[in-house]
Design an enzyme around this catalytic site. Structure first.
Site, PDB file in Angstrom:
ATOM      1  N   HIS A  30       0.854  -1.186   0.000  1.00  0.00           N
ATOM      2  CA  HIS A  30       0.000   0.000   0.000  1.00  0.00           C
ATOM      3  C   HIS A  30       0.894   1.242   0.000  1.00  0.00           C
ATOM      4  O   HIS A  30       1.852   1.325   0.763  1.00  0.00           O
ATOM      5  CB  HIS A  30      -0.915   0.010   1.214  1.00  0.00           C
ATOM      6  CG  HIS A  30      -1.938   1.088   1.169  1.00  0.00           C
ATOM      7  ND1 HIS A  30      -2.658   1.387   0.030  1.00  0.00           N
ATOM      8  CD2 HIS A  30      -2.367   1.975   2.112  1.00  0.00           C
ATOM      9  CE1 HIS A  30      -3.487   2.380   0.272  1.00  0.00           C
ATOM     10  NE2 HIS A  30      -3.327   2.767   1.529  1.00  0.00           N
ATOM     11  N   HIS A  42      -3.400   8.976   1.081  1.00  0.00           N
ATOM     12  CA  HIS A  42      -3.307   7.785   0.232  1.00  0.00           C
ATOM     13  C   HIS A  42      -4.655   7.483  -0.403  1.00  0.00           C
ATOM     14  O   HIS A  42      -5.705   7.977   0.032  1.00  0.00           O
ATOM     15  CB  HIS A  42      -2.793   6.580   1.037  1.00  0.00           C
ATOM     16  CG  HIS A  42      -3.519   6.339   2.328  1.00  0.00           C
ATOM     17  ND1 HIS A  42      -4.266   5.200   2.573  1.00  0.00           N
ATOM     18  CD2 HIS A  42      -3.609   7.076   3.469  1.00  0.00           C
ATOM     19  CE1 HIS A  42      -4.769   5.244   3.795  1.00  0.00           C
ATOM     20  NE2 HIS A  42      -4.390   6.384   4.355  1.00  0.00           N
ATOM     21  N   CYS A 153      -3.346   2.682  -5.581  1.00  0.00           N
ATOM     22  CA  CYS A 153      -2.651   3.553  -4.624  1.00  0.00           C
ATOM     23  C   CYS A 153      -1.259   3.943  -5.098  1.00  0.00           C
ATOM     24  O   CYS A 153      -0.790   5.052  -4.845  1.00  0.00           O
ATOM     25  CB  CYS A 153      -2.586   2.879  -3.258  1.00  0.00           C
ATOM     26  SG  CYS A 153      -1.759   1.266  -3.260  1.00  0.00           S
TER      27      CYS A 153
END
Length: 265
Positions: A30, A42, A153
């Site tokens: 991530h 994010h 992401c």
């Protein structure tokens, strides 16, 4: 910088850093942009989302909200944001994982030496204040529809760092880890015809590795020819109107970056 990835300490963080943490047994990571004051912006799977239609929809859960027994007060309000770009504290972003920094402007040798995508790029990053501005702007305006392969992401963080977007995503966007997920099986498939002319396992392995490295190198945002520089204020308008795929007359070459740049209208 480590050969596989670049682990860092919290003390070395600075606003504008592109950071990431491995999730799901190192299958996926991530990514986000650190903006200072222990905050990370994010892009998550919350809100409108396009799935892959495969088992990956069950496996690739790293961009969803961190599963925790408690939500810290800092991140409680952000958890209600519908469009997917959220601000979290560093602890919630890491979700118990280790902190790594994504590297920019690496040499081709180092890029190819890293077997795993999603850790570095050949592309050059912009100034940290510009990066933070893009992240904060997208926090208020969104980054479009989440898609594991085309708009995830890592794509968000790379855009914040470089201002670059792929004009026609096709199968994948600019995400290095998406290339790795697709590139491995692709290399195996393309090397299979060698079995018709040889049974040398080592030869087929070398070919598969070569195909995999070539696919990663050619798909990197710093090497692709189908990328454009998009001002963040212009990006959200184009995403809302489905105008990210631009016609040739709307693209000019930026002398400073030597990359296509969308001309605002």
């Amino acid at each position: 910088m480590g050969l596989l990835s670049n682990r860092i300490t919290r003390e070395s963080l600075k606003p504008g850093d592109h950071i990431y943490s491995w999730r799901t047994a190192y299958i996926y990571a991530h990514h986000g942009i650190y903006i200072g004051d222990d905050k990370v912006i994010h892009f998550t799977r919350r809100g409108q989302e396009v799935g892959t239609g495969t088992v990956l929809d069950l496996l690739l859960i790293s961009s969803g909200p961190a599963r925790s027994r408690e939500i810290c007060p800092t991140c409680a309000a952000a958890s209600q944001d519908p469009h997917g770009v959220v601000s979290s504290c560093l602890n919630c972003f890491l979700a118990g994982g280790v902190l790594y920094r994504f590297e920019y402007a690496v040499s081709p040798t180092l890029f190819l030496a890293k077997a795993r995508g999603g850790t570095c790029t050949l592309a050059v990053a912009d100034h940290d204040d510009v990066v933070v501005h893009r992240a904060k702007y997208l926090l208020e305006n969104g980054f479009g529809c989440y898609n594991v392969f085309k708009n995830n992401c890592e794509d968000f963080a790379i855009y914040c760092k470089t201002g670059l977007l792929v004009v026609d995503h096709g199968i994948i966007g600019q995400s290095g880890q998406a290339v790795s997920i697709i590139g491995g099986p692709l290399a195996a498939v393309l090397s299979t015809p060698l079995r018709l002319v040889t049974t040398n396992v080592y030869g087929m392995a070398v070919t598969a590795v070569g195909v995999y490295c070539a696919s990663r190198y050619g798909a990197d945002i710093g090497m692709r020819r189908d990328v454009v520089t998009v001002q963040v204020e212009d990006l959200t308008t184009r995403l809302a109107n489905g105008l990210l795929q631009v016609v040739e007359s709307q693209i000019s070459i930026s002398p400073a970056r030597q990359s296509p740049q969308i001309v605002s209208q």
